[in-house]
Each structure stands twice: as C-alpha cells, then as structure tokens.
Motif scaffolding. Structure first.
Motif, PDB file in Angstrom:
ATOM      1  N   ARG A 236       0.762  -1.226  -0.456  1.00  0.00           N
ATOM      2  CA  ARG A 236       0.132  -0.125  -0.054  1.00  0.00           C
ATOM      3  C   ARG A 236       0.691   0.833   0.139  1.00  0.00           C
ATOM      4  O   ARG A 236       0.515   2.482  -0.340  1.00  0.00           O
ATOM      5  CB  ARG A 236      -1.364   0.207   1.239  1.00  0.00           C
ATOM      6  CG  ARG A 236      -2.275   1.108   1.142  1.00  0.00           C
ATOM      7  CD  ARG A 236      -2.798   0.824   2.021  1.00  0.00           C
ATOM      8  NE  ARG A 236      -3.172   1.035   3.827  1.00  0.00           N
ATOM      9  CZ  ARG A 236      -2.686   1.622   4.246  1.00  0.00           C
ATOM     10  NH1 ARG A 236      -2.991   2.616   3.937  1.00  0.00           N
ATOM     11  NH2 ARG A 236      -1.929   1.865   5.305  1.00  0.00           N
TER      12      ARG A 236
ATOM     13  N   ASP B 284      -2.964  -0.687  -3.412  1.00  0.00           N
ATOM     14  CA  ASP B 284      -4.108  -1.740  -2.085  1.00  0.00           C
ATOM     15  C   ASP B 284      -4.749  -2.436  -2.929  1.00  0.00           C
ATOM     16  O   ASP B 284      -5.975  -1.959  -3.418  1.00  0.00           O
ATOM     17  CB  ASP B 284      -4.215  -0.096  -2.105  1.00  0.00           C
ATOM     18  CG  ASP B 284      -6.129  -0.551  -0.616  1.00  0.00           C
ATOM     19  OD1 ASP B 284      -6.133  -1.608  -0.223  1.00  0.00           O
ATOM     20  OD2 ASP B 284      -6.514   0.968   0.060  1.00  0.00           O
TER      21      ASP B 284
ATOM     22  N   THR C 143      -7.241  -4.014  -1.220  1.00  0.00           N
ATOM     23  CA  THR C 143      -8.910  -3.819  -0.550  1.00  0.00           C
ATOM     24  C   THR C 143      -9.572  -2.746  -1.897  1.00  0.00           C
ATOM     25  O   THR C 143     -10.535  -2.684  -1.618  1.00  0.00           O
ATOM     26  CB  THR C 143      -8.882  -3.141   0.294  1.00  0.00           C
ATOM     27  OG1 THR C 143      -8.491  -2.179   0.776  1.00  0.00           O
ATOM     28  CG2 THR C 143      -7.581  -4.501   1.696  1.00  0.00           C
ATOM     29  N   SER C 144      -8.761  -2.151  -3.224  1.00  0.00           N
ATOM     30  CA  SER C 144      -9.800  -1.302  -3.699  1.00  0.00           C
ATOM     31  C   SER C 144      -9.726  -1.557  -5.021  1.00  0.00           C
ATOM     32  O   SER C 144      -8.222  -1.810  -6.293  1.00  0.00           O
ATOM     33  CB  SER C 144      -8.793   0.239  -3.458  1.00  0.00           C
ATOM     34  OG  SER C 144      -9.235   1.287  -4.826  1.00  0.00           O
TER      35      SER C 144
ATOM     36  N   GLU D 139     -13.203  -7.929   8.376  1.00  0.00           N
ATOM     37  CA  GLU D 139     -13.532  -7.667   6.436  1.00  0.00           C
ATOM     38  C   GLU D 139     -12.278  -7.308   6.509  1.00  0.00           C
ATOM     39  O   GLU D 139     -12.024  -7.694   5.209  1.00  0.00           O
ATOM     40  CB  GLU D 139     -14.158  -6.465   7.121  1.00  0.00           C
ATOM     41  CG  GLU D 139     -15.515  -6.532   7.886  1.00  0.00           C
ATOM     42  CD  GLU D 139     -16.906  -5.781   7.300  1.00  0.00           C
ATOM     43  OE1 GLU D 139     -16.125  -4.332   7.678  1.00  0.00           O
ATOM     44  OE2 GLU D 139     -18.207  -5.597   7.269  1.00  0.00           O
ATOM     45  N   ALA D 140     -10.997  -7.280   7.935  1.00  0.00           N
ATOM     46  CA  ALA D 140      -9.899  -6.491   7.152  1.00  0.00           C
ATOM     47  C   ALA D 140      -9.126  -7.725   6.538  1.00  0.00           C
ATOM     48  O   ALA D 140      -8.702  -7.944   5.648  1.00  0.00           O
ATOM     49  CB  ALA D 140      -8.988  -5.493   8.069  1.00  0.00           C
TER      50      ALA D 140
ATOM     51  N   GLN E 265     -10.763  -9.271   3.101  1.00  0.00           N
ATOM     52  CA  GLN E 265     -10.280  -8.453   2.060  1.00  0.00           C
ATOM     53  C   GLN E 265      -9.281  -8.340   1.727  1.00  0.00           C
ATOM     54  O   GLN E 265      -8.860  -8.231  -0.459  1.00  0.00           O
ATOM     55  CB  GLN E 265     -10.835  -7.526   2.362  1.00  0.00           C
ATOM     56  CG  GLN E 265     -12.261  -6.656   3.070  1.00  0.00           C
ATOM     57  CD  GLN E 265     -12.978  -6.814   0.932  1.00  0.00           C
ATOM     58  OE1 GLN E 265     -13.168  -6.766   0.641  1.00  0.00           O
ATOM     59  NE2 GLN E 265     -14.142  -7.145   1.507  1.00  0.00           N
ATOM     60  N   ILE E 266      -8.044  -8.438   2.882  1.00  0.00           N
ATOM     61  CA  ILE E 266      -6.908  -8.683   2.521  1.00  0.00           C
ATOM     62  C   ILE E 266      -6.325 -10.093   1.851  1.00  0.00           C
ATOM     63  O   ILE E 266      -5.096 -10.509   1.031  1.00  0.00           O
ATOM     64  CB  ILE E 266      -5.868  -8.051   3.610  1.00  0.00           C
ATOM     65  CG1 ILE E 266      -5.858  -6.887   3.722  1.00  0.00           C
ATOM     66  CG2 ILE E 266      -4.328  -7.581   2.837  1.00  0.00           C
ATOM     67  CD1 ILE E 266      -5.746  -5.604   4.714  1.00  0.00           C
TER      68      ILE E 266
ATOM     69  N   GLY F 128      -8.031  -9.811  -1.750  1.00  0.00           N
ATOM     70  CA  GLY F 128      -7.585  -9.013  -2.179  1.00  0.00           C
ATOM     71  C   GLY F 128      -6.014 -10.200  -3.853  1.00  0.00           C
ATOM     72  O   GLY F 128      -5.955  -9.216  -4.656  1.00  0.00           O
TER      73      GLY F 128
ATOM     74  N   ARG G 239      -8.837  -9.844  -6.164  1.00  0.00           N
ATOM     75  CA  ARG G 239      -8.734  -8.836  -7.551  1.00  0.00           C
ATOM     76  C   ARG G 239      -7.913  -8.972  -7.933  1.00  0.00           C
ATOM     77  O   ARG G 239      -7.759  -8.514  -9.334  1.00  0.00           O
ATOM     78  CB  ARG G 239      -9.149  -7.861  -6.631  1.00  0.00           C
ATOM     79  CG  ARG G 239     -10.194  -7.441  -5.332  1.00  0.00           C
ATOM     80  CD  ARG G 239     -10.133  -6.239  -4.554  1.00  0.00           C
ATOM     81  NE  ARG G 239     -10.963  -5.750  -3.938  1.00  0.00           N
ATOM     82  CZ  ARG G 239     -11.417  -6.544  -2.934  1.00  0.00           C
ATOM     83  NH1 ARG G 239     -10.575  -7.011  -2.232  1.00  0.00           N
ATOM     84  NH2 ARG G 239     -12.714  -6.400  -2.210  1.00  0.00           N
TER      85      ARG G 239
END
Length: 255
Positions: free
Chosen positions: A34, A59, A61-62, A104-105, A108-109, A113, A116
């Motif tokens: 990040r 990042d 998560t994005s 959630e973190a 997501q990671i 991640g 994605r």
C-alpha cells in the motif's frame, strides 16, 4: 534468462526477505504494498539495485488501485514470469473480543485481495501463454485453531480457490502454487501470547520458499515438517478427537 517477479506484499516480513534474496540472485523484481514507494527498506534497496527493482504502490482492498497497479507492474520489465501474492493482515480474537472490522480486513486482504489482482492479471498471462502464480497461504488453512479463525478462514478459502483453479490454469500454461507455512517471527505473530512451535525467522522462511520453488513444480509447498504433519493429521481424524485436542489449546482464562 532471469525471471521477472512481482511480489504483492513485499514491504516487510517474508515478502521483504524474498525481495532481497531474489535481487541478490539477479532476478528482476517488482515489489508492491500500500505504501511501498515510501518504505525505507525498499528505497534503500532501490539505490543498490536500480535496474533490477521496481516499486509499485497497490491497495488490494481497492479495485481501482488494483486496476491501476496491474498494468504498471506488467510494463516495468515488459512482462511478468512469476506473481507472488503475499499480502496479509492478522488479528487474534476470542469470542469476547470479536471485532467485525478486523474480520472484514482479514477477508479483504488475505483472500479478496488475491481475487482482485488475479482477475486483472489473468488476461496478461493468458496472452503470454505461460507463467507461475504463487499464493502464500498458511498451515492454519488446514484446520481452524482457537482465537485464529478470522485469519485462518480466508487462508482456507484461498487454498480452496487454488485447488479449484489449478486444473483450469494448468491447461492455459499457468502453474498455480500455494505455500502453507508455519509460524514466522514478524510484526503479525508478535500479537500471539501463546507458544509458537518451530518458530522461524523471515529469512529462514524465505530461504525455504526459494529453495522449494527451484525444484520441479508441485502444487503445494509446506513447512516446517512437524507442525505441518500434525495439522494434516488433525484434519483427517474424527472431529470428536481433533476438537478435543484444539480445546486444550485455549488459554486458561477462557472457560
């Protein structure tokens, strides 16, 4: 020909050690995190290995950040041979300490991640027709252990996804490989208050990974031996036995 390697999650711990060791071996390395472009250790390495090392912020998560970073990483050395997903976060939580944001973190990671990045990166590897993906999972993906479910659940999901995708990717010329390793002395495991059997340094873990990836391809790399064997057995024996064993791992102050 020297390999071109993209490490997502390469600013600390095992990831940083892999960056160092692959650079020492003469590989071309793109490292991402990040805040990778402002990480002191990576900037120092960039001064030493100016031509070999490229730094790309991401990042995971994005989706917008991922869509921006993937083509940047691919273009830095005109392609990528190995994508290594190493991004992870970790929190220890009992049922009394549950924090949904931490859950959630980690999901997501540690899991989404990878999904994605994979979704954006796959077309590049399909056009190339060959390559290797290495996902750093965990021995905790074998069996859920007390206080660590928020971490092990997405790692188990990552392993399950890899098992599902491997045959399909294989016919496309992409070798998908997972690493299930034990406890490594990092800022993440510093949160643990319990004994960690066969605790390794990041350097030792990175050496194990590099040594294993140089051998003929196999789907899973796992170490250390004793801990991986114990957890493999744990998932094979009846639940009435395995859950009785994991119950004994609970801290004494939890009833």
């Amino acid at each position: 020909m020297k390999k071109r390697i993209w490490i997502v999650g390469g600013s600390s711990g095992i990831g940083l050690e892999l960056v160092k060791k692959w650079l020492q071996e003469g590989m071309y390395v793109i490292t991402s995190a990040r805040k990778a472009s402002s990480t002191k250790e990576l900037l120092t390495l960039k001064q030493i290995y100016e031509e070999q090392l490229q730094i790309v912020d991401i990042d995971v998560t994005s989706i917008a950040s991922v869509k921006k970073a993937v083509p940047q990483a691919w273009k830095r050395f005109e392609g990528i041979d190995i994508w290594f997903y190493n991004a992870a976060v970790y929190e220890v939580m009992s049922t009394e300490e549950w924090d949904v944001e931490h859950f959630e973190a980690m999901m997501q990671i540690n899991y989404m991640g990878a999904v994605r990045v994979m979704s954006e990166l796959l077309p590049y590897f399909e056009r190339k027709g060959e390559g290797r993906w290495i996902w750093n999972a965990s021995l905790s993906s074998y069996f859920g252990l007390p206080l660590g479910g928020g971490y092990s659940a997405p790692k188990a999901a990552l392993l399950n996804l890899a098992e599902s995708l491997q045959p399909e990717l294989n016919v496309k010329g992409i070798e998908l490989q997972v690493i299930n390793h034990g406890f490594v002395k990092t800022r993440l495991t510093q949160k643990n208050s319990f004994d960690m059997p066969e605790l390794m340094t990041p350097e030792e873990a990175a050496e194990n990974i590099i040594r294993a990836t140089k051998k003929p391809y196999r789907f899973e790399i796992h170490f250390p031996f004793k801990l991986s064997t114990f957890l493999q057995v744990l998932r094979l024996i009846p639940y009435r036995i395995s859950l009785a064993l994991t119950k004994k791992m609970l801290p004494k102050d939890i009833s």
